[in-house]
Design a protein around this motif. Sequence first.
Motif: not given
Length: 119
Positions: A51-52, A54, A56-59
């Motif tokens: 998870i990034l 900020n 927000l991004h998930t993989s």
Amino acid sequence: QVHLVESGGGLVQAGGSLRLSCAASGRTFVPYVTGWFRQRPGEDREFVADILWNPLHTSYADSVKGRFTVSRDNAKKTMYLQMNNLRPEDTAVYYCARKVSAGSGFGSWGQGTQVTVSS
């Protein structure tokens, strides 16, 4: 210095759910990317999800897509892994780690938490 501590592992039947937590300590913790990995006995450690913070991004790894959800709580400096519809092949020690920048690898590994899924 930053420390990551995993918790929430345990024994569950196939089809069940668990939620893992990864809590960060240390005043210098600035979340960039944090991730979950797992290691089965006799196998290499493999990527599960990250998870990034900020923006927000998930993989996710293909093997857990649609079943696992990674999330974070900024105020608590904690990352979570909600694991649903667990399978026996999900049995492993689960670790969390962090990246400090886009060009860095994962580090500050936690001690791991055991997840065992019975058939």
